[in-house]
Write a protein that holds these residues in place. Structure first.
Motif, PDB file in Angstrom:
ATOM      1  N   LEU A   3     -14.375 -15.000  -6.251  1.00  0.00           N
ATOM      2  CA  LEU A   3     -13.881 -16.258  -5.188  1.00  0.00           C
ATOM      3  C   LEU A   3     -14.522 -15.915  -4.091  1.00  0.00           C
ATOM      4  CD1 LEU A   3      -9.674 -14.827  -4.730  1.00  0.00           C
ATOM      5  CD2 LEU A   3     -10.955 -16.962  -5.833  1.00  0.00           C
ATOM      6  N   THR A   4     -15.913 -14.772  -4.305  1.00  0.00           N
ATOM      7  CA  THR A   4     -16.993 -14.790  -3.365  1.00  0.00           C
ATOM      8  C   THR A   4     -18.142 -14.977  -4.090  1.00  0.00           C
ATOM      9  OG1 THR A   4     -17.255 -12.641  -2.951  1.00  0.00           O
ATOM     10  CG2 THR A   4     -15.467 -13.969  -1.488  1.00  0.00           C
ATOM     11  N   LEU A  89      -6.884 -31.187   0.238  1.00  0.00           N
ATOM     12  CA  LEU A  89      -7.045 -31.310  -0.672  1.00  0.00           C
ATOM     13  C   LEU A  89      -6.192 -30.768  -1.851  1.00  0.00           C
ATOM     14  CD1 LEU A  89      -8.525 -34.171  -2.648  1.00  0.00           C
ATOM     15  CD2 LEU A  89     -10.070 -32.692  -2.069  1.00  0.00           C
ATOM     16  N   ALA A  90      -7.633 -29.459  -1.818  1.00  0.00           N
ATOM     17  CA  ALA A  90      -6.097 -29.070  -3.356  1.00  0.00           C
ATOM     18  C   ALA A  90      -5.430 -28.421  -3.255  1.00  0.00           C
ATOM     19  CB  ALA A  90      -7.219 -27.005  -2.757  1.00  0.00           C
ATOM     20  N   LEU A 119      -6.917 -18.284  -1.157  1.00  0.00           N
ATOM     21  CA  LEU A 119      -7.603 -19.658  -2.161  1.00  0.00           C
ATOM     22  C   LEU A 119      -7.142 -18.727  -3.456  1.00  0.00           C
ATOM     23  CD1 LEU A 119     -11.684 -18.573  -1.315  1.00  0.00           C
ATOM     24  CD2 LEU A 119      -9.999 -19.820  -0.731  1.00  0.00           C
ATOM     25  N   ALA A 120      -6.979 -18.510  -4.258  1.00  0.00           N
ATOM     26  CA  ALA A 120      -6.707 -18.110  -5.119  1.00  0.00           C
ATOM     27  C   ALA A 120      -5.314 -19.000  -5.073  1.00  0.00           C
ATOM     28  CB  ALA A 120      -5.994 -16.640  -6.106  1.00  0.00           C
ATOM     29  N   LYS A 121      -4.240 -19.149  -4.399  1.00  0.00           N
ATOM     30  CA  LYS A 121      -2.906 -19.397  -4.861  1.00  0.00           C
ATOM     31  C   LYS A 121      -3.258 -20.504  -4.417  1.00  0.00           C
ATOM     32  CE  LYS A 121       0.030 -15.499  -2.369  1.00  0.00           C
ATOM     33  NZ  LYS A 121       0.528 -14.846  -2.213  1.00  0.00           N
ATOM     34  N   ARG A 122      -3.959 -21.471  -3.735  1.00  0.00           N
ATOM     35  CA  ARG A 122      -4.209 -22.857  -2.737  1.00  0.00           C
ATOM     36  C   ARG A 122      -5.081 -23.352  -4.064  1.00  0.00           C
ATOM     37  NH1 ARG A 122      -6.064 -21.713   3.136  1.00  0.00           N
ATOM     38  NH2 ARG A 122      -3.642 -21.399   4.016  1.00  0.00           N
ATOM     39  N   GLY A 123      -5.501 -22.246  -5.821  1.00  0.00           N
ATOM     40  CA  GLY A 123      -5.615 -23.320  -6.720  1.00  0.00           C
ATOM     41  C   GLY A 123      -7.916 -23.133  -6.905  1.00  0.00           C
TER      42      GLY A 123
END
Length: 208
Positions: A3-4, A89-90, A119-123
């Motif tokens: 994620l980073t 948008l995600a 971030l992961a939850k938002r796809g």
């Protein structure tokens, strides 16, 4: 799932000049300078790149690509677009299976905190901190698997606007402007949308 992504890499590390061969990338970013820089960099490594400045245009491009059975492999999303932020948008993309199962990568502004779980939850599959080093950009995108060819028997579900039954969507957003914009986009896709002001109201609506 990473994620980073750090900006720097080893100078001795060589990138395959065709690392992104045939990879289809859509860049949704408000900054003209960043759009141009990303497009030039990714194009040099064989990627097919389209760019846009708004969520509305991004959704249109995603739906059109899927309709022609040429889905994007990667959606690179800026933090703020012309009509809404990248997270909104995600959420719209995740709500509509007809846009394809591409990897979404978020561009994180300088100094912004990164919450990997959120971030992961938002796809999002990954995040890139700005300023983005071109080597880091290419390496990350090269690791994202491409969309497989779609057999006729396994075509994706049609976009929301083409389905017989109107989907009902509950939008929950602590940012009123972002929530309204998300609702408007979903309505244009054919959804019946309700907007909740917060978690408490959302729970009440779902249990009513």
């Amino acid at each position: 799932v990473r994620l980073t992504m750090p900006c720097g890499t080893s100078a001795s590390q060589v990138i395959d000049p065709w690392a992104l061969q045939s990879t289809r990338v859509l860049i949704a970013e408000r900054s003209e300078a960043r759009r141009h820089a990303f497009q030039q960099t990714l194009g040099r490594y064989g990627a097919h790149v389209n760019t846009c400045t708004s969520a509305r245009n991004a959704i249109e491009a995603l739906l059109q690509a899927r309709a022609f059975e040429m889905p994007f492999d990667i959606l690179l999303v800026g933090d703020k677009l012309e009509d809404m932020n990248g997270d909104a948008l995600a959420r719209v993309v995740n709500a509509d299976g007809g846009m394809g199962e591409m990897a979404m990568i978020k561009l994180v502004p300088i100094g912004a905190q990164v919450d990997d779980t959120r971030l992961a939850k938002r796809g999002f599959s990954a995040a890139l901190r700005q300023p983005v080093h071109q080597r880091a950009l290419v390496q990350l995108l090269a690791e994202v698997p491409k969309q497989p060819a779609l057999p006729a028997a396994k075509m994706p579900p049609p976009p929301l606007m083409m389905r017989a039954k109107t989907p009902r969507v509950l939008v929950v957003d602590d940012n009123q402007r972002s929530g309204v914009m998300t609702s408007q986009l979903l309505e244009q896709l054919g959804c019946r949308v309700e907007l909740a002001d917060g978690g408490r109201e959302a729970v009440l609506r779902m249990t009513a």
